[in-house]
Every structure is written in C-alpha cells, then in structure tokens.
Write a protein that holds these residues in place. Structure first.
Motif, PDB file in Angstrom:
ATOM      1  N   VAL A  44       0.899  -1.164   0.000  1.00 50.24           N
ATOM      2  CA  VAL A  44       0.000   0.000   0.000  1.00 50.24           C
ATOM      3  C   VAL A  44       0.936   1.212   0.000  1.00 50.24           C
ATOM      4  CG1 VAL A  44      -1.682   1.245   1.425  1.00 50.24           C
ATOM      5  CG2 VAL A  44      -1.889  -1.224   1.101  1.00 50.24           C
ATOM      6  N   TYR A  45       1.227   1.699  -1.183  1.00 48.30           N
ATOM      7  CA  TYR A  45       2.363   2.598  -1.402  1.00 48.30           C
ATOM      8  C   TYR A  45       1.883   3.835  -2.151  1.00 48.30           C
ATOM      9  CZ  TYR A  45       7.077   3.818  -3.205  1.00 48.30           C
ATOM     10  OH  TYR A  45       8.260   4.438  -3.520  1.00 48.30           O
ATOM     11  N   TRP A  46       2.254   5.009  -1.611  1.00 49.50           N
ATOM     12  CA  TRP A  46       1.899   6.284  -2.219  1.00 49.50           C
ATOM     13  C   TRP A  46       0.398   6.354  -2.551  1.00 49.50           C
ATOM     14  CZ3 TRP A  46       6.728   7.170  -5.958  1.00 49.50           C
ATOM     15  CH2 TRP A  46       7.849   7.418  -5.183  1.00 49.50           C
ATOM     16  N   ALA A  47       0.082   6.792  -3.803  1.00 47.76           N
ATOM     17  CA  ALA A  47      -1.333   7.038  -4.107  1.00 47.76           C
ATOM     18  C   ALA A  47      -2.031   5.770  -4.578  1.00 47.76           C
ATOM     19  CB  ALA A  47      -1.435   8.107  -5.176  1.00 47.76           C
ATOM     20  N   GLY A  54       1.359   0.289   5.255  1.00 50.28           N
ATOM     21  CA  GLY A  54       1.494   1.171   4.094  1.00 50.28           C
ATOM     22  C   GLY A  54       2.634   2.156   4.213  1.00 50.28           C
ATOM     23  N   ASN A  55       2.922   2.809   3.101  1.00 46.16           N
ATOM     24  CA  ASN A  55       4.055   3.726   3.035  1.00 46.16           C
ATOM     25  C   ASN A  55       3.667   5.053   2.393  1.00 46.16           C
ATOM     26  OD1 ASN A  55       7.142   4.076   3.102  1.00 46.16           O
ATOM     27  ND2 ASN A  55       6.628   4.601   0.981  1.00 46.16           N
ATOM     28  N   GLU A  56       3.849   6.138   3.149  1.00 51.95           N
ATOM     29  CA  GLU A  56       3.674   7.509   2.637  1.00 51.95           C
ATOM     30  C   GLU A  56       2.393   7.663   1.828  1.00 51.95           C
ATOM     31  OE1 GLU A  56       7.203   8.365   0.386  1.00 51.95           O
ATOM     32  OE2 GLU A  56       8.409   8.672   2.161  1.00 51.95           O
ATOM     33  N   THR A  57       1.286   7.259   2.399  1.00 49.42           N
ATOM     34  CA  THR A  57       0.012   7.431   1.693  1.00 49.42           C
ATOM     35  C   THR A  57      -0.497   8.844   1.964  1.00 49.42           C
ATOM     36  OG1 THR A  57      -1.046   6.375   3.599  1.00 49.42           O
ATOM     37  CG2 THR A  57      -0.610   4.991   1.684  1.00 49.42           C
ATOM     38  N   GLU A 110      12.239  10.487   6.180  1.00 51.47           N
ATOM     39  CA  GLU A 110      12.700  11.892   6.217  1.00 51.47           C
ATOM     40  C   GLU A 110      14.009  11.999   5.449  1.00 51.47           C
ATOM     41  OE1 GLU A 110      15.818  14.094   7.634  1.00 51.47           O
ATOM     42  OE2 GLU A 110      15.487  12.287   8.822  1.00 51.47           O
ATOM     43  N   TYR A 111      14.114  13.036   4.586  1.00 51.76           N
ATOM     44  CA  TYR A 111      15.260  13.149   3.676  1.00 51.76           C
ATOM     45  C   TYR A 111      15.889  14.542   3.696  1.00 51.76           C
ATOM     46  CZ  TYR A 111      14.269   8.566   1.667  1.00 51.76           C
ATOM     47  OH  TYR A 111      14.107   7.210   1.491  1.00 51.76           O
ATOM     48  N   LEU A 112      15.964  15.166   4.873  1.00 47.41           N
ATOM     49  CA  LEU A 112      16.513  16.515   4.955  1.00 47.41           C
ATOM     50  C   LEU A 112      17.989  16.522   4.536  1.00 47.41           C
ATOM     51  CD1 LEU A 112      16.292  19.496   5.819  1.00 47.41           C
ATOM     52  CD2 LEU A 112      16.859  18.776   8.142  1.00 47.41           C
ATOM     53  N   TRP A 151      18.681  15.913   1.300  1.00 42.85           N
ATOM     54  CA  TRP A 151      18.677  15.281  -0.026  1.00 42.85           C
ATOM     55  C   TRP A 151      17.548  15.856  -0.867  1.00 42.85           C
ATOM     56  CZ3 TRP A 151      22.018  13.216  -3.043  1.00 42.85           C
ATOM     57  CH2 TRP A 151      21.584  12.638  -4.252  1.00 42.85           C
ATOM     58  N   TYR A 152      16.293  15.725  -0.400  1.00 45.16           N
ATOM     59  CA  TYR A 152      15.184  16.292  -1.183  1.00 45.16           C
ATOM     60  C   TYR A 152      14.945  17.774  -0.868  1.00 45.16           C
ATOM     61  CZ  TYR A 152      14.142  11.739  -3.076  1.00 45.16           C
ATOM     62  OH  TYR A 152      14.228  10.555  -3.753  1.00 45.16           O
ATOM     63  N   GLY A 153      15.564  18.265   0.167  1.00 45.45           N
ATOM     64  CA  GLY A 153      15.455  19.695   0.486  1.00 45.45           C
ATOM     65  C   GLY A 153      16.688  20.088   1.262  1.00 45.45           C
ATOM     66  N   SER A 180      11.653   5.374   9.593  1.00 43.19           N
ATOM     67  CA  SER A 180      11.561   4.201   8.720  1.00 43.19           C
ATOM     68  C   SER A 180      12.353   4.386   7.421  1.00 43.19           C
ATOM     69  CB  SER A 180      10.104   3.853   8.433  1.00 43.19           C
ATOM     70  OG  SER A 180       9.308   4.999   8.337  1.00 43.19           O
ATOM     71  N   GLU A 181      12.830   5.598   7.154  1.00 45.59           N
ATOM     72  CA  GLU A 181      13.729   5.854   6.014  1.00 45.59           C
ATOM     73  C   GLU A 181      14.476   7.154   6.254  1.00 45.59           C
ATOM     74  OE1 GLU A 181      11.882   6.049   2.098  1.00 45.59           O
ATOM     75  OE2 GLU A 181      10.654   4.294   2.573  1.00 45.59           O
ATOM     76  N   THR A 182      15.697   7.195   5.791  1.00 46.73           N
ATOM     77  CA  THR A 182      16.413   8.446   5.559  1.00 46.73           C
ATOM     78  C   THR A 182      17.604   8.084   4.681  1.00 46.73           C
ATOM     79  OG1 THR A 182      17.558  10.338   6.481  1.00 46.73           O
ATOM     80  CG2 THR A 182      17.823   8.285   7.690  1.00 46.73           C
ATOM     81  N   PRO A 193      17.855   3.237   7.772  1.00 48.37           N
ATOM     82  CA  PRO A 193      18.307   4.052   6.638  1.00 48.37           C
ATOM     83  C   PRO A 193      17.867   3.454   5.302  1.00 48.37           C
ATOM     84  CG  PRO A 193      20.096   3.634   8.174  1.00 48.37           C
ATOM     85  CD  PRO A 193      18.957   2.786   8.624  1.00 48.37           C
ATOM     86  N   TRP A 194      17.618   4.330   4.373  1.00 48.50           N
ATOM     87  CA  TRP A 194      17.243   3.952   3.011  1.00 48.50           C
ATOM     88  C   TRP A 194      18.498   4.010   2.170  1.00 48.50           C
ATOM     89  CZ3 TRP A 194      13.078   1.634   1.365  1.00 48.50           C
ATOM     90  CH2 TRP A 194      12.821   1.582  -0.017  1.00 48.50           C
ATOM     91  N   ILE A 195      19.076   2.960   1.753  1.00 45.74           N
ATOM     92  CA  ILE A 195      18.634   1.592   1.739  1.00 45.74           C
ATOM     93  C   ILE A 195      19.874   0.712   1.670  1.00 45.74           C
ATOM     94  CG2 ILE A 195      18.341   1.716  -0.778  1.00 45.74           C
ATOM     95  CD1 ILE A 195      15.981  -0.295  -0.454  1.00 45.74           C
ATOM     96  N   TRP A 198      18.933   3.551 -11.856  1.00 42.97           N
ATOM     97  CA  TRP A 198      19.186   3.029 -10.507  1.00 42.97           C
ATOM     98  C   TRP A 198      18.838   4.082  -9.469  1.00 42.97           C
ATOM     99  CZ3 TRP A 198      21.133  -1.812  -9.261  1.00 42.97           C
ATOM    100  CH2 TRP A 198      21.688  -2.559 -10.320  1.00 42.97           C
ATOM    101  N   ASN A 199      18.193   3.671  -8.407  1.00 45.61           N
ATOM    102  CA  ASN A 199      18.109   4.508  -7.222  1.00 45.61           C
ATOM    103  C   ASN A 199      19.419   4.258  -6.483  1.00 45.61           C
ATOM    104  OD1 ASN A 199      17.708   5.353  -4.474  1.00 45.61           O
ATOM    105  ND2 ASN A 199      15.512   5.440  -4.880  1.00 45.61           N
ATOM    106  N   ARG A 200      20.193   5.344  -6.320  1.00 47.62           N
ATOM    107  CA  ARG A 200      21.571   5.203  -5.824  1.00 47.62           C
ATOM    108  C   ARG A 200      21.717   5.417  -4.323  1.00 47.62           C
ATOM    109  NH1 ARG A 200      24.453   2.428  -9.443  1.00 47.62           N
ATOM    110  NH2 ARG A 200      24.444   3.373 -11.508  1.00 47.62           N
ATOM    111  N   LYS A 201      20.619   5.261  -3.589  1.00 48.19           N
ATOM    112  CA  LYS A 201      20.732   5.531  -2.148  1.00 48.19           C
ATOM    113  C   LYS A 201      21.277   4.343  -1.368  1.00 48.19           C
ATOM    114  CE  LYS A 201      17.218   9.089  -2.291  1.00 48.19           C
ATOM    115  NZ  LYS A 201      16.513   8.713  -3.539  1.00 48.19           N
ATOM    116  N   GLY A 202      21.722   3.314  -2.080  1.00 46.87           N
ATOM    117  CA  GLY A 202      22.279   2.148  -1.393  1.00 46.87           C
ATOM    118  C   GLY A 202      23.507   2.488  -0.569  1.00 46.87           C
TER     119      GLY A 202
END
Ligand code: GCB
Length: 614
Positions: free
Chosen positions: A392-395, A430-433, A489-491, A493-495, A517-519, A563-565, A583-587
């Motif tokens: 159950v992810y996003w929208a 769910g995640n970030e709904t 939370e991605y302070l 990175w996304y902002g 649950s993520e950063t 941490p993500w991920i 690729w999502n490079r947050k590994g």
C-alpha cells in the motif's frame, strides 16, 4: 459499444477474482511436495490474444485458440496460432526482466507452460502452490481453470480437482500479467522496478484427505514477561486449523528440547491450545534461540524451528522480552543488484541479510512488500527483527471497496505465511500514503484487520510528515492508531543540505515510540569528490553524519532508524544519465556489491549504540 464491452469485461473479471482465493497452506517446507521449479516454456502476449477473443471477451474454456489449450495439432488440417517450445524458455523462479533483454521494460502478459507427471494415492489431495507471481495470475491445468490471484508478493494455492489431474503429462499453463493499474496494489506509481513473472518457487503439495492447513504457536503476549522470567514459567499458546471439520481427532504439540508433549482435542475444524514451559530461552537479536516444534495429527507431522519472544510498546519505548530495545535497522528491497534481478533463494537471503549483519543492524525493514519466505526464516536464525509490509504505497484508489478488499487479502496472506516467525515484530500497512479522511479510514481498517488476525505483533505504517519553517511536524491522523509512529525523512537530499539537520526541530503529536523508517541520500559507488558534491560517496557519508548528530538530539521516544537503503536498486524513475541510469543510488552498497563510505558511518553509529546498551 466498445465502452460497454470493456466495462462488461471489467465486471466479469472482478467477479471471477472474488471467488478465487483459497486458504493458504503453511509450512510448505515440511510437507510432501514436488518442485515445479526449473525450465518452463513461454509466450509473450502483449495483446492478450490467448485470453481474449477479437471482441475482447474472455475465451471459452474449450476454445482451441486459448493459450491454456495444448497446441498439439489433432490432425493436419488444424490451424493453431500458438505453441510452447524451444528456444522460448524461461527459468522459474525468477523475474522475466532479467532473463532476456527483450523483457527488460516489458509490462503485460506472459504465458508460462510446463508438463509434469504425478503419482498420488486415492486418499491424497494435491495443491498447486506459488510463493509469489507478479501480478495477476490465471492458472490452468489440462485445459481447466484452477483459479486466479491478484497481488505480486504473497503466496497462494489452488487445489487440483481429482478429475483434472492425470498420472502422466499434465499440461500446466500460468498466465501472468504485470501491468500496473490504478485500482491495484501497488498502483501506477512506484519507485522500484516492476519485475514480472513467477518470481518465487512453485510446488505441488500433497496432503492427506484431512490435513492441517495452518497453525500458529507463540508466547502468550498477555503475560507479564518479567514475572514469567522470575518464576521460570512461560505461557505459550496457539491454534491449529484443519482443511475441514473432523468428528474425532487429536492434535499433538511437541517441543522435544523443552520436554513438552501435549495432546488436544479438535473441535470442528480447529483447536486452540495453551501450556506452560520452564527453562525457555527467549528469542532475541544476539541470542536467536529457535526450538523444533512438531505438530501432529494422525500420520501427518509438521515440523519447524520456532522462536518465542514478546514484543510490546510501553509509553515511549519498544520492549523486547520486557526490556527496551533500540532498532538498529536498514531497509531492503528484494533485489540482488549485481544481477539486476529479484532475490528469491536462501543464498540470496544470506547475501542480503549478511550485509545487514555486517552493518551491525539488529533489524531490517523489508520494503515495500512481503519478501520471500527465505528472508524471514534466515532473519529468525540470524536474530534480525523484521518489519514486513504490504505494498500500500503512495497514491492508491482509497475510495474503492475493491481496493480495500485487495489490501486486506494481501495483509491476510502476508500474516498467514509468517505468523510463526519470531523475527517479524512489526506489520506495516502502508508507506507515505497521502493524508485525507478517506485514506485514513482505509488505513485504519487495515490496522484493525491486522490486530484481528494477529495480536502478537506491533502495527505501523510510514506516516506523512510536513515541515514548517524548519520544524518537522508529525501529526498525521493515522498516528493515533499505529503502535509506533514511523516517518521517512530526507533533509539534505530532497530539500536543503545535510547540515540543515543541525537546526531542524521535531514536533510529534503522539506520545509513542518514534521510528525513522527511512532516511538517505544518493551516491554513485566509486565516485569521489569533496563532500558538498552531489552523488559523491563523500556527500552521502556527510548526509549520514549530520543525520546521526540530529538523531542524537531527538527526544527520548526515538526508538530506532532504518536508513534507506541497503543496496542500490533498479527504478525507472531515476534517469540522471551520469549517476543513475535507471538506478536509485541511495544504497549503502553499490550495484557491484561494494560498500560505500556511508556504510561505515552507519556501522560506527550502530556499534556505538550497541556499546551503550550493553
Ligand atoms: C521514499 C519512498 C521510497 C523511495 C525513497 C527515495 O520516501 O518510501 O520507496 O525509494 O523515498 O529514494 O526517494
């Protein structure tokens, strides 16, 4: 006219799905079974030709043009426009995307086919069991439909009627469609690769006429665990469910290492039991004690290694076996980056969870869907606590009753398979709904459902968080219903930049444990520059250094972080041609399996926390 036909088809399909599900048979490893893994034949069918006729009606079962029909011609005049033969072969289990370049971006229908022989006794039943198939599955044996299933990450089974099964040359066809759809779960938008196919094991499971369909056994969560420890008496409880009611039957529960042997009478199709044991070693990270448990009824015996532990929250703390525990977590996608494929095997689980152990994690968040059973079994034996979630992810379409029903089914399937895994301590719904009254009602129902199905674990979800003038506010109304308040939370990175974390403030409405649950931040493995250069390993390491400083200033309800991920993972949303290339490079580990600098920053943090707790 066309609209009418499509609408008719949609109604027809949704009705046929309603009647499809059968209860899951659990503990497959302990049952008599025949593996159907290996080489299958396939047909790629982007227009659904094998399923729908030219007027978009589902084909009749005996339609010779249906792809579930054996294409062997009956005489030379026959026209057949499909076939299953070399070189069109594919490995099961396995996603199709990584098996041939032509599948890389494919979303649509693929037909899988193989033959099998099976010799069974008159009084045995045979089920066809799938570990998971992404996403929509229609299963046919010898031209007859066995059932359908929707959902890409949970196990399901269909009984094979006796009059359909043959001793030799059974013709099995599985139609798989992984098209993303608005009214499915997940829905249209994901930040991961939509790997299609029969991604997990397939087996024929042979059971007696009357058999144990599932069972649960766990530490009674209502006991005061401190006084149980003092008294050296621990309450264990459980249930056994049969496939059908039986008049007189006895179920035996045995734990040889605890010298336990108890017998219980079955009432109808189930029995509940509880007993006390002494000298029980509780399961925990660092001492993941598992006991061999045997459940028996007549000739049937199911064995499994099971741990016993209590998980609860008390005010601002998460307590494991009555003691506060900090969750040193890491998020994981079910993917082996070096091979750009879905993970499925025991070896894959050992690779992924082995890296989590290297990080000195004591917990993993299995994102964003239930992972294969090897993951939770290995987590049990390595002593890693698990957060397991449904996609159950996003929208999603939160307005739809059908979508809610599907979410509940996926939740039920996840819980049915893993309810005996001590490692699993959190079910996430769910995640970030996106916050709205309808979404909160929807999610609330899932939380209640989860508690109703299993009250021996905590429930959470990655909630929405918003930032006003440098203050992060967590007041998502769903937080009232979850046991743990979790946010991503991605302070930096996304902002903003990573050092903005130095002045960030946090306001949490709920007096409950707070879990990150993520950063995370992206870095291309091997790319080095000064720390302010985006995509460099140094930037990612700096990001985590600042995050860790911020975490150290968190109020005392801060109970853990994931941490993500763990590793870089494939995502078609990530199109920077220099650094991402899909690729999502947050590994913390790159696509070649190399640890990035940030890995060691987190490892040091986890070592420090562990040393403090000892
Ligand atoms: C998130 C999502 C996760 C994404 C991640 C990202 O918040 O939960 O699925 O992959 O951010 O990398 O942006």
């Amino acid at each position: 006219m066309k609209t009418y036909k499509i609408a008719f088809l949609a109604i027809f399909l949704s009705i046929s799905f309603l009647s499809a599900q059968e209860d899951l048979i659990t503990n497959i490893d302990s049952r008599k079974k025949v593996s159907l893994n290996g080489t299958w034949n396939y047909i790629i069918d982007p227009y659904n030709t094998g399923f729908l006729d030219y007027h978009l009606k589902e084909r009749q079962e005996d339609d010779r043009e249906a792809y579930w029909q054996d294409p062997t011609i009956k005489d030379k005049t026959e026209r057949i426009e499909h076939g299953y033969q070399m070189p069109y072969t594919i490995q099961v289990p396995g996603d199709w995307n990584s098996q041939d370049e032509k599948f890389l971006y494919y979303e649509g229908t693929v037909w899988y086919q193989r033959n099998f022989d099976l010799d069974v006794a008159q009084d045995e039943r045979v089920y066809l069991y799938f570990g998971a198939v992404n996403y929509e599955t229609h299963v046919y044996l010898n031209g007859k439909k066995l059932g359908t299933h929707n959902g890409g990450f949970t196990a399901f089974n269909f009984e094979i009627p006796k009059d359909v099964l043959k001793e030799k040359d059974n013709f099995l066809v599985v139609m798989v469609n992984n098209t993303r759809k608005k009214n499915e779960i997940p829905s249209l938008n994901l930040d991961w690769w939509n790997f299609g196919g029969i991604t997990r094991n397939v087996s024929l499971v042979i059971v007696p006429e009357k058999f144990i369909q599932s069972y649960s056994i766990n530490l009674d969560q209502d006991q005061d665990i401190q006084s149980s420890k003092k008294r050296n008496r621990f309450k264990i409880e459980g249930t056994v469910h049969l496939n059908k009611p039986v008049p007189f039957s006895i179920v035996t529960v045995e734990i040889p290492a605890l010298k336990l042997h108890e017998e219980y009478k079955v009432e109808g199709d189930s029995c509940r039991f509880n007993f006390e044991v002494k000298d029980l070693k509780l399961w925990a990270p660092g001492s993941p004690k598992l006991y061999q448990v045997a459940i028996r009824m007549g000739e049937e015996e199911l064995k499994e290694n099971i741990g016993f532990r209590k998980i609860e929250t008390s005010g601002k703390d998460v307590l494991l076996n009555g003691e506060p525990i900090f969750l040193r977590g890491v998020c994981i996608h079910e993917e082996i980056p070096q091979d750009m494929r879905r993970a499925y095997s025991r070896e894959d689980a050992l690779t992924l969870l082995g890296w989590a152990v290297d990080l000195n994690a004591n917990m993993v968040r299995l994102a964003h869907y239930p992972h294969n059973e090897n993951m939770v079994k290995i987590a049990d034996s390595l002593g890693l606590m698990v957060w397991s979630e449904i996609p159950v992810y996003w929208a999603l379409n939160f307005e739809s009753d059908e979508v809610l029903k599907n979410a509940k089914t996926q939740l039920e399937e996840m819980i049915s398979r893993d309810k005996n895994r001590a490692s699993v301590v959190i079910w996430s719904v769910g995640n970030e709904t996106p916050v709205s009254a309808t979404r909160t009602e929807f999610m609330k129902e899932l939380i209640f459902k989860s508690k109703e199905l299993d009250d021996t674990r905590l429930v959470s979800a990655a909630l929405q968080v918003h930032n006003i003038d440098g203050t992060f506010i967590i007041d998502d109304p769903l937080g009232e219903f979850t046991d743990i308040v979790s946010v991503n939370e991605y302070l930096g990175w996304y902002g903003g930049l990573p050092d903005d974390a130095q002045t960030a403030k946090w306001e949490v409405t709920y007096d409950k444990p707070l879990f990150f649950s993520e950063t995370g931040a992206g870095a291309k493995g091997g790319f080095h520059a000064d720390k302010t250069t985006r995509w460099s390993e140094e930037y990612q390491a700096w990001f985590f250094e600042e995050q860790i400083k911020m975490m150290k200033r968190m109020p005392d309800n801060y109970c853990g972080i994931a941490p993500w991920i763990l590793t870089d993972f494939r995502s078609p949303r990530r199109n920077n041609p220099e650094y991402q290339e899909g690729w999502n490079r947050k590994g913390l580990i790159d696509d070649k399996g190399n640890k990035k600098e940030a890995f060691y920053v987190l490892e040091d943090y986890y070592d420090e926390i562990e040393a403090r707790q000892d």
